[in-house]
Design a protein around this motif. Structure first.
Motif, PDB file in Angstrom:
ATOM      1  N   CYS A  85       0.840  -1.192   0.000  1.00 14.49           N
ATOM      2  CA  CYS A  85       0.000   0.000   0.000  1.00 14.49           C
ATOM      3  C   CYS A  85       0.878   1.247   0.000  1.00 14.49           C
ATOM      4  N   SER A  86       0.534   2.197  -0.833  1.00 19.72           N
ATOM      5  CA  SER A  86       1.265   3.449  -0.898  1.00 19.72           C
ATOM      6  C   SER A  86       1.105   4.234   0.399  1.00 19.72           C
ATOM      7  N   SER A  87       2.053   5.113   0.678  1.00 24.07           N
ATOM      8  CA  SER A  87       1.932   5.979   1.849  1.00 24.07           C
ATOM      9  C   SER A  87       0.756   6.937   1.701  1.00 24.07           C
ATOM     10  N   ALA A  88       0.272   7.115   0.460  1.00 26.15           N
ATOM     11  CA  ALA A  88      -0.885   7.978   0.214  1.00 26.15           C
ATOM     12  C   ALA A  88      -2.202   7.212   0.253  1.00 26.15           C
ATOM     13  N   ALA A  89      -2.143   5.913   0.515  1.00 27.64           N
ATOM     14  CA  ALA A  89      -3.369   5.104   0.483  1.00 27.64           C
ATOM     15  C   ALA A  89      -4.291   5.412   1.653  1.00 27.64           C
ATOM     16  N   VAL A  90      -3.716   5.788   2.781  1.00 27.06           N
ATOM     17  CA  VAL A  90      -4.513   6.038   3.989  1.00 27.06           C
ATOM     18  C   VAL A  90      -4.073   7.345   4.627  1.00 27.06           C
ATOM     19  N   TRP A  91      -5.045   8.160   5.006  1.00 26.57           N
ATOM     20  CA  TRP A  91      -4.764   9.336   5.815  1.00 26.57           C
ATOM     21  C   TRP A  91      -5.683   9.260   7.037  1.00 26.57           C
ATOM     22  N   ASP A  92      -5.136   8.729   8.119  1.00 30.03           N
ATOM     23  CA  ASP A  92      -5.883   8.474   9.345  1.00 30.03           C
ATOM     24  C   ASP A  92      -4.953   8.759  10.528  1.00 30.03           C
ATOM     25  N   PRO A  93      -4.687  10.038  10.822  1.00 30.11           N
ATOM     26  CA  PRO A  93      -3.691  10.407  11.835  1.00 30.11           C
ATOM     27  C   PRO A  93      -3.927   9.793  13.209  1.00 30.11           C
ATOM     28  N   ILE A  94      -5.185   9.678  13.637  1.00 30.78           N
ATOM     29  CA  ILE A  94      -5.465   9.097  14.951  1.00 30.78           C
ATOM     30  C   ILE A  94      -5.036   7.637  14.998  1.00 30.78           C
ATOM     31  N   LEU A  95      -5.356   6.886  13.964  1.00 38.68           N
ATOM     32  CA  LEU A  95      -4.950   5.479  13.917  1.00 38.68           C
ATOM     33  C   LEU A  95      -3.434   5.348  13.877  1.00 38.68           C
ATOM     34  N   PHE A  96      -2.790   6.195  13.081  1.00 39.01           N
ATOM     35  CA  PHE A  96      -1.337   6.135  12.974  1.00 39.01           C
ATOM     36  C   PHE A  96      -0.658   6.392  14.319  1.00 39.01           C
ATOM     37  N   ARG A  97      -1.169   7.373  15.063  1.00 35.08           N
ATOM     38  CA  ARG A  97      -0.508   7.760  16.300  1.00 35.08           C
ATOM     39  C   ARG A  97      -0.875   6.864  17.481  1.00 35.08           C
ATOM     40  N   PHE A  98      -2.157   6.533  17.606  1.00 38.04           N
ATOM     41  CA  PHE A  98      -2.628   5.864  18.816  1.00 38.04           C
ATOM     42  C   PHE A  98      -3.063   4.414  18.604  1.00 38.04           C
ATOM     43  N   GLY A  99      -2.916   3.900  17.386  1.00 38.17           N
ATOM     44  CA  GLY A  99      -3.436   2.573  17.077  1.00 38.17           C
ATOM     45  C   GLY A  99      -2.864   1.453  17.912  1.00 38.17           C
ATOM     46  N   ASP A 100      -1.618   1.587  18.354  1.00 44.00           N
ATOM     47  CA  ASP A 100      -0.999   0.511  19.124  1.00 44.00           C
ATOM     48  C   ASP A 100      -1.420   0.507  20.592  1.00 44.00           C
ATOM     49  N   ASN A 101      -1.911   1.631  21.081  1.00 44.60           N
ATOM     50  CA  ASN A 101      -2.302   1.711  22.495  1.00 44.60           C
ATOM     51  C   ASN A 101      -3.477   2.681  22.646  1.00 44.60           C
ATOM     52  N   PRO A 102      -4.662   2.276  22.184  1.00 43.18           N
ATOM     53  CA  PRO A 102      -5.801   3.209  22.132  1.00 43.18           C
ATOM     54  C   PRO A 102      -6.555   3.389  23.447  1.00 43.18           C
ATOM     55  N   THR A 103      -6.164   2.674  24.482  1.00 43.79           N
ATOM     56  CA  THR A 103      -6.953   2.714  25.723  1.00 43.79           C
ATOM     57  C   THR A 103      -6.278   3.494  26.845  1.00 43.79           C
ATOM     58  N   ASN A 104      -5.119   4.058  26.578  1.00 46.81           N
ATOM     59  CA  ASN A 104      -4.388   4.756  27.647  1.00 46.81           C
ATOM     60  C   ASN A 104      -3.814   6.065  27.107  1.00 46.81           C
ATOM     61  N   ILE A 105      -4.687   6.963  26.677  1.00 43.92           N
ATOM     62  CA  ILE A 105      -4.285   8.210  26.038  1.00 43.92           C
ATOM     63  C   ILE A 105      -4.560   9.384  26.982  1.00 43.92           C
ATOM     64  N   SER A 106      -3.545  10.152  27.281  1.00 41.13           N
ATOM     65  CA  SER A 106      -3.670  11.286  28.190  1.00 41.13           C
ATOM     66  C   SER A 106      -3.866  12.583  27.415  1.00 41.13           C
ATOM     67  N   GLN A 107      -4.196  13.651  28.123  1.00 37.87           N
ATOM     68  CA  GLN A 107      -4.321  14.948  27.473  1.00 37.87           C
ATOM     69  C   GLN A 107      -2.977  15.395  26.906  1.00 37.87           C
ATOM     70  N   GLN A 108      -1.900  15.067  27.603  1.00 35.29           N
ATOM     71  CA  GLN A 108      -0.577  15.408  27.085  1.00 35.29           C
ATOM     72  C   GLN A 108      -0.283  14.682  25.777  1.00 35.29           C
ATOM     73  N   ASP A 109      -0.710  13.431  25.685  1.00 38.88           N
ATOM     74  CA  ASP A 109      -0.544  12.677  24.436  1.00 38.88           C
ATOM     75  C   ASP A 109      -1.289  13.374  23.293  1.00 38.88           C
ATOM     76  N   ILE A 110      -2.490  13.829  23.582  1.00 40.72           N
ATOM     77  CA  ILE A 110      -3.292  14.521  22.559  1.00 40.72           C
ATOM     78  C   ILE A 110      -2.648  15.836  22.156  1.00 40.72           C
ATOM     79  N   ASP A 111      -2.175  16.592  23.130  1.00 40.66           N
ATOM     80  CA  ASP A 111      -1.518  17.869  22.841  1.00 40.66           C
ATOM     81  C   ASP A 111      -0.278  17.664  21.974  1.00 40.66           C
ATOM     82  N   ASP A 112       0.519  16.647  22.307  1.00 41.78           N
ATOM     83  CA  ASP A 112       1.720  16.351  21.526  1.00 41.78           C
ATOM     84  C   ASP A 112       1.356  15.924  20.107  1.00 41.78           C
ATOM     85  N   PHE A 113       0.289  15.150  19.989  1.00 42.00           N
ATOM     86  CA  PHE A 113      -0.207  14.684  18.687  1.00 42.00           C
ATOM     87  C   PHE A 113      -0.563  15.866  17.794  1.00 42.00           C
TER      88      PHE A 113
END
Length: 237
Positions: A85-113
């Protein structure tokens, strides 16, 4: 090689599978909080981000082989190897950033994102497309959108080879491959499991929505025909 190409009935200028962007196949998932609250919320407050990730993973993970057969590919992409799949095939920033650990996200994680995307001019414009207008100034959005792009011709022989000459060749057959894969996922996300009490999900896609309309029309016709037959049998009895 030339003899092999001639024997197979192929051209040496044959279009590679999945390299022609098919806009009608593009899927856009849009999430909206029902109470207009911010969709970028820490895990300790709401499961919004987790739900987004779980939902969007159904596109790639429900039938990974078929997803791989359609995901847009680009032989000139320096970050991927064709036919991946091309790098242009998907644009899903939330999945890219938090997909490996979606249940433990802090406000600081969101701000950094958010900050990491705002700092990069090449990412910023596309990043803002995922959120409601004014997000850059307010940092608040009740919406989130993700984009999944697909390509033709379909690789019906193997990952590198297609019997279809291009995206228009025997198009009904290529559409049928896509229909078998995409329509069940669309129905699952849009209809069957769209029951989160705080988030509404809408799936945009020209072709799958046409397919859904056809399904509903056929179901209505079958119901109407069955009702007429029932009335006729009652009257005859």
């Amino acid at each position: 090689l030339d003899l092999a190409i001639k024997y197979l009935g192929q051209s040496d200028t044959k279009t590679l599978p999945k390299t022609q962007l098919e806009g009608d196949y593009t899927l856009v998932t849009m999430f909206k909080t029902r109470d207009s609250s911010d969709i970028l919320t820490p895990s300790a407050i709401n499961d919004y981000i987790e739900f987004i990730i779980e939902t969007n993973k159904k596109i790639t993970d429900t039938d990974p082989d078929e997803y791989y057969s359609f995901c847009l590919a680009d032989p000139t992409d320096g970050t991927t190897s064709y036919p991946d799949c091309s790098s242009a095939a998907v644009w899903d920033p939330i999945l890219f950033r938090f997909g490996d650990n979606p249940t433990n996200i802090s406000q600081q994680d969101i701000d950094d994102f958010v900050e990491s995307h705002l700092k990069d001019p090449q990412l910023a414009d596309n990043f803002f497309q995922c959120f409601e207008e004014g997000f850059e100034e307010t940092g608040h959005s009740q919406y989130y959108r993700a984009f999944y792009h697909f390509g033709l011709p379909y690789p019906d022989i193997n990952a590198n080879t297609s019997s279809f000459k291009d995206d228009t060749d025997r198009r009904d057959e290529q559409n049928e491959y896509y229909k078998k894969w995409a329509l069940p996922i669309f129905q699952q996300i849009q209809v069957e499991e769209n029951d989160h009490d705080k988030i509404e999900v809408v799936v945009f896609g020209l072709y799958v929505r046409d397919l859904q309309t056809d399904e509903l029309t056929n179901a209505a016709l079958m119901f109407t025909g069955g009702s007429i037959l029932t009335v006729f049998l009652i009257m005859w009895w």
